[in-house]
Design an enzyme around this catalytic site. Structure first.
Site, PDB file in Angstrom:
ATOM      1  NE  ARG A  21      -4.164   1.712   0.339  1.00 29.50           N
ATOM      2  CZ  ARG A  21      -4.446   2.839  -0.552  1.00 29.50           C
ATOM      3  NH1 ARG A  21      -3.708   3.091  -1.316  1.00 29.50           N
ATOM      4  NH2 ARG A  21      -5.529   3.560  -0.203  1.00 29.50           N
ATOM      5  N   GLY A  22       1.021   2.068  -1.048  1.00 32.19           N
ATOM      6  CA  GLY A  22       1.851   3.064  -1.253  1.00 32.19           C
ATOM      7  C   GLY A  22       1.978   4.156  -0.252  1.00 32.19           C
ATOM      8  CD  GLU A  23      -3.325   5.510   2.022  1.00 30.99           C
ATOM      9  OE1 GLU A  23      -3.941   5.323   3.237  1.00 30.99           O
ATOM     10  OE2 GLU A  23      -3.750   6.209   0.822  1.00 30.99           O
ATOM     11  CG  ASP A  24      -0.421   2.121   4.936  1.00 29.68           C
ATOM     12  OD1 ASP A  24      -0.840   3.248   4.911  1.00 29.68           O
ATOM     13  OD2 ASP A  24      -0.892   0.927   4.854  1.00 29.68           O
ATOM     14  CB  THR A  25       5.173   0.680   3.415  1.00 29.50           C
ATOM     15  OG1 THR A  25       4.653  -0.018   2.295  1.00 29.50           O
ATOM     16  CG2 THR A  25       4.442   0.391   4.396  1.00 29.50           C
ATOM     17  NE  ARG A  26       4.359   5.238  -3.686  1.00 35.20           N
ATOM     18  CZ  ARG A  26       4.053   4.015  -4.808  1.00 35.20           C
ATOM     19  NH1 ARG A  26       5.196   3.824  -5.269  1.00 35.20           N
ATOM     20  NH2 ARG A  26       2.988   3.869  -5.095  1.00 35.20           N
ATOM     21  CD  GLU A  88      -0.795  -4.887  -6.893  1.00 37.67           C
ATOM     22  OE1 GLU A  88      -0.558  -4.019  -7.664  1.00 37.67           O
ATOM     23  OE2 GLU A  88      -0.251  -5.295  -5.739  1.00 37.67           O
TER      24      GLU A  88
END
Length: 566
Positions: A21-26, A88
């Site tokens: 999840r991009g907004e969490d850990t990108r 995914e």
């Protein structure tokens, strides 16, 4: 998450697909993970787009997942709020079921039980949006439950150490896991189904695949291993133990290989065999491992490699051996063993295997049907023999050449087949048992076991020797008590005797052709090494049809034993 379209073109060059999840850990954990994986030489791709546009996973994302060997699913707090991530995940788990795709769940500041039960931020339900339908929500819930039930990794303590553990796990799964399976596999799926239940038996840790040389034991072990390695924490495939294990330093190398595999690629130096056994025993108690020990010749090798202690209940260990009655090896251990004597190929399987190697098709070329059947009858279901014979026949696909080659088989024994089968003979523990094998191969196939024991017990300890030969898969006793031997093994035995003196039968230890025996007696030739010969008395007395077998124990000459013939 999926790779962008710009990076997807070379998806096949990557090893790992990152779902996150991009907004969490990108810009934090996943970024560090990506760099650590790349630094370890593991080809990894991730989504480089900050914001996803559209509602469905792109076709290139599906391609990326399918062409990667593994996926890391970073399950963070807001993972389940993204339909992209959930789609995914479904695709990743589908690929896991369909192929050798390893999936590693990473629980980043979330509880696995919340993922499994869809609690807290992983609660998903039907919404007004067209994507949050009953069907999709149920599919996503099932996927979350499934991924949470896989062997995953939960962050606790230092992130730096945690990242290294993830990389070690992925490296171990991608390295040394797959084994090379030979082309044109015939009959393996059928034999695999016969023993598939063993994988689900929690109280039977070992499977012993036994049988004569060249009959497909190692190939079946590879097939089982290749079909199941991804379901275990660690795996190891140690090949050719019997041939590699000659000296103590050889055994140390095997122990080091096995221990490093069990510990997930962590290198361990072993100072001695006894210490190596202890270290392996300790590792086996905790690691859920799939192990194949190929070509175990003696129980002592098994003990040196694995010890006798308890192993993890979820582990499975396969051994291949030419020995039978391997269950006796486990009487003093905590483990149980299921023995499987591998079946030789039936006529249809043999014909298909021969055709694939000789003609490149499932059936013989037109006009070669009868010759192909003649060829497989010679091999009697031994896969190695079929392959070797087919390769020699494929040199020239003409009827004349095939007939010539098959006629040649009656006069010579292919050295490649013989070298494999000879390993069983050479592994016999005593000279006396080797001599008994040669005697039976030359004279006593098809004879009553009790009759043979009566004749040979005094000189060869035949009662115990026959049991040893049976355990080595060199001999079998039919339901009606007749001694039976695979044709190729019998010819291997006769070939060993023939090599004693190729041109002069009188100088061999055994003579089984009546024509040779008659010539020896007719010429009055003697031998200090002759131990037995066979003679059809019709050659001497035309009015009496009988087959006489005479055995000697180091006779000084035949003239001294003339009274043994009727």
């Amino acid at each position: 998450m999926a790779s962008s379209s710009s990076s997807i073109a070379n998806a096949s060059s990557y090893d790992v697909f990152l779902s996150f999840r991009g907004e969490d850990t990108r810009h934090s954990f996943t970024d560090h993970l990506y760099k650590t994986l790349r630094g370890a030489g593991i080809g990894t791709f991730r989504d480089n787009e900050e914001i996803r546009r559209g509602e469905e996973v792109k076709p290139e994302t599906e391609t990326a997942i399918k062409e990667s060997k593994a996926s890391i699913v970073v399950l963070s707090e807001n993972y389940a709020t993204s339909t992209w991530c959930l789609d995914e995940l479904v695709l990743i788990l589908e690929q896991r079921k369909e192929g050798n795709h390893f999936v590693l769940p990473v629980f980043y500041h979330v509880d696995p039980s919340d993922v499994r039960k869809q609690n807290k931020s992983f609660t998903i339900e039907v919404k007004g949006s067209s994507r949050w339908t009953d069907h999709n929500v149920n599919t996503w819930k099932k996927a979350l439950t499934e991924v949470a039930n896989l062997a995953g990794m939960v962050l606790s303590g230092s992130e730096t150490i945690f990242l290294k553990e993830i990389v070690d796990t992925i490296y171990n799964k991608l390295d040394r896991k797959e084994v090379h399976l030979p082309p044109n596999l015939i009959g393996m799926a059928t034999r695999y189904e016969e023993i598939n239940s063993w994988l689900n038996q929690s109280d039977v840790e070992f499977l012993a695949i036994c049988g004569m040389g060249g009959n497909g034991k190692t190939t079946l072990a590879k097939y089982i291993y290749d079909s199941n390695w991804r379901y275990f924490e660690n795996t190891s495939f140690v090949e050719n133990i019997g041939r590699r294990c000659k000296e103590s330093h050889d055994l140390l190398e095997l122990q080091e290989q096995l221990l490093n595999d069990i510990l997930g690629g962590k290198k361990r130096k072993i100072p001695s065999v006894s210490q190596g056994t202890c270290k392996i025993e300790e590792a086996l108690r905790t690691k859920r491992t799939l192990i194949v020990l190929d070509d175990i010749a003696e129980q002592s090798q098994l003990v040196d490699l694995l010890g006798t202690g308890a192993i993890n209940a979820q582990s499975k260990i396969i051994i291949t051996t030419i020995r039978e009655n391997t269950k006796n090896w486990f009487k003093s251990t905590y483990s149980r063993c299921q023995e499987y004597k591998i079946k030789l190929l039936n006529e249809d399987e043999s014909l298909e295997l021969l055709s694939r190697h000789a003609f490149g098709s499932k059936v013989p070329m037109e006009g070669f049907e009868e010759l192909a059947i003649q060829a497989i009858q010679y091999c009697e279901g031994n896969p190695l023999a079929v392959e070797v014979l087919a390769s020699s026949l494929s040199n020239e696909n003409t009827i004349l050449y095939w007939k010539s080659r098959l006629n040649f088989l009656d006069k010579d024994f292919d050295s490649r087949i013989q070298s494999v089968l000879k390993t069983s003979y050479e592994s016999l523990p005593s000279i006396l048992e080797k001599e008994l094998f040669l005697h039976i191969a030359c004279f006593f196939i098809g004879k009553d076991k009790d009759y043979v024991v009566k004749i040979l017990e005094l000189d060869y300890c035949a009662l115990s020797g026959i049991k040893t030969l049976s355990n080595k898969c060199l001999l079998s006793v039919s339901p009606n008590n007749k001694l039976m031997m695979h044709r190729l093994i019998q010819e291997m035995g006769k070939s060993l005797v023939h090599q004693e003196s190729p041109k002069f039968p009188a100088r061999r230890s055994r003579v089984w052709l009546s024509s040779d025996s008659y010539k020896i007696f007719h010429k009055g030739e003697g031998s200090e090494t002759m131990e037995g010969l066979a003679l059809d008395m019709q050659l001497l007395k035309e009015d009496k049809v009988a087959f006489k077998l005479v055995t000697f124990t180091q006779p000084s000459s035949f003239t001294k034993h003339a009274n043994m013939f009727e």
